[in-house]
Write an enzyme that holds these catalytic residues in place. Structure first.
Site, short mmCIF file in Angstrom:
data_model
loop_
_atom_site.label_atom_id
_atom_site.label_comp_id
_atom_site.label_asym_id
_atom_site.label_seq_id
_atom_site.Cartn_x
_atom_site.Cartn_y
_atom_site.Cartn_z
N THR A 12 1.03 -3.77 0.69
CA THR A 12 0.53 -2.39 0.54
C THR A 12 -0.22 -2.18 -0.77
OG1 THR A 12 2.28 -1.58 1.96
CG2 THR A 12 1.32 0.03 0.47
N THR A 87 6.07 -5.62 0.21
CA THR A 87 7.48 -5.43 -0.15
C THR A 87 8.45 -5.89 0.95
OG1 THR A 87 7.37 -3.16 0.66
CG2 THR A 87 7.00 -3.50 -1.69
N ASP A 88 7.97 -5.96 2.20
CA ASP A 88 8.90 -6.26 3.30
C ASP A 88 9.60 -7.61 3.13
OD1 ASP A 88 8.29 -3.84 4.46
OD2 ASP A 88 6.94 -4.67 5.97
N1 ASN Z 1 5.11 -1.72 0.94
C1 ASN Z 1 4.70 -2.83 1.56
O1 ASN Z 1 4.09 -3.67 0.96
C2 ASN Z 1 5.06 -2.95 3.01
C3 ASN Z 1 4.08 -3.73 3.85
N2 ASN Z 1 4.43 -3.58 5.24
C4 ASN Z 1 4.11 -5.21 3.49
O2 ASN Z 1 5.17 -5.74 3.26
O3 ASN Z 1 3.09 -5.81 3.46
#
Ligand code: ASN
Length: 323
Positions: A12, A87-88
């Site tokens: 993200t 973050t995932d």
């Molecule tokens: N906040 C994020 O980065 C979540 C995103 N879906 C990822 O992990 O790429």
């Protein structure tokens, strides 16, 4: 002035919200617009390793990233490395790097929960704080760190706890290892680290299953039938399973390493209970008790042990609790 290596992998932090409201990767990484604000922190060299959402991350790509970092650190002199990541699966990549990379400089991962053009976007703050940590002397020798929302976490403990809050990364068991304030980078506890194991391929497969009340044994049986090389089982409480899966587990553990972690958010597994399916029976079967890792990290640990050809005794030591 320190020299930092900034490696983008996607997530993200590299995305923007489109007119329809959906968040998508951008062709030009928007977080690079932050870099002019970081010129007083260090000289920064930026490398674009990938631009993927982190659900697209795999152990193979994690290994490529580890090899890429090693290569960069031999080609040039850096005082620290910052990796931007979705973050995932950020905690998985952080932990993989922790157990496979013996980097002599701080390695810091960060990301964002809100994309670059959303109100309250957190990418800029997280990147700047991660760069400050990576160039700080106090981050040396602390293993791979995750810096997010002004907190510093060890790769061993950190996990994503909230689906959308910017305060999502938390360290279960022991709490965060430090924090970043306006003027200071503080690390107040020494994260748990073990000798890294360098591997060059990912050829094994480790399954992860969660134990539930009255679980049927068929999924445990399928692990063998499907040709997996190891199993991580998220068990109940301090390390117990329902009697219904005990015979299937007994057979499985003869054929492959089985590691248990608890499905509780906090605490470690131990051989406390002596009833059928209790920890005592699991221990006697030769099941490996993990040291408080969550299942996604235990899977990577077991994968690395299998790739390294580790014996049962070495695996037990790797998963043992160490402060
Ligand atoms: N906040 C994020 O980065 C979540 C995103 N879906 C990822 O992990 O790429």
């Amino acid at each position: 002035m320190n020299h930092l290596l900034l490696i983008h992998t996607g997530g993200t932090i590299a995305m923007s919200q489109s007119g329809s409201g959906h968040v998508m990767p951008s062709e030009v990484n928007p977080i690079d617009a932050t870099l002019p604000k970081a010129t007083d922190i260090a000289n920064i060299t930026t490398k674009h390793f990938s631009n993927i959402p982190s659900p697209h991350m795999t152990p193979e790509k994690m290994l490529e990233l580890a090899q890429f970092i090693n290569q960069q650190l031999t080609q040039d002199t850096y005082d620290g490395v910052v990796i931007t990541h979705g973050t995932d699966t950020l905690e998985e990549t952080a932990y993989f790097l922790q157990i496979t990379l013996g980097a002599p400089v701080p390695i810091v991962l960060t990301g964002a929960m809100r994309s670059s053009n959303e109100v309250g976007s957190d990418g800029e703050f997280n990147l700047i704080t991660a760069l400050r940590v990576a160039q700080s002397d106090v981050a040396r020798g602390k293993g791979v760190l995750v810096v997010f929302n002004g907190e510093i976490h060890s790769a061993f403990n950190v996990t994503k706890t909230h689906t959308s809050s910017v305060d999502t990364f938390k360290s279960v068991h022991f709490g965060n290892v430090g924090m970043v304030t306006k003027d200071h980078v503080l690390i107040y506890s020494q994260p748990t680290t073990k000798q890294p194991k360098m591997i060059s391929t990912i050829t094994k497969r480790v399954a992860v299953l969660k134990v539930v009340a009255g679980m049927d044994p068929d999924l445990i049986e399928a692990v063998l039938a499907l040709g997996y090389d190891g199993l991580v089982l998220e068990v109940l409480g301090q390390g117990n399973v329902p009697p219904s899966i005990v015979p299937a587990l007994e057979l499985l553990v003869e054929r492959m390493p089985v590691v248990i972690v608890s499905r509780c958010f906090n605490g470690i597994v131990q051989d406390v209970y002596g009833y059928v399916g209790g920890g005592q029976q699991l221990k006697e079967m030769g099941i490996i008790f993990s040291n408080g890792l969550n299942s996604q990290k235990a899977r990577l640990r077991l994968l690395v042990e299998l790739e390294s050809g580790s014996s049962q005794a070495v695996m037990e030591h790797s998963f043992s609790f160490q402060q």
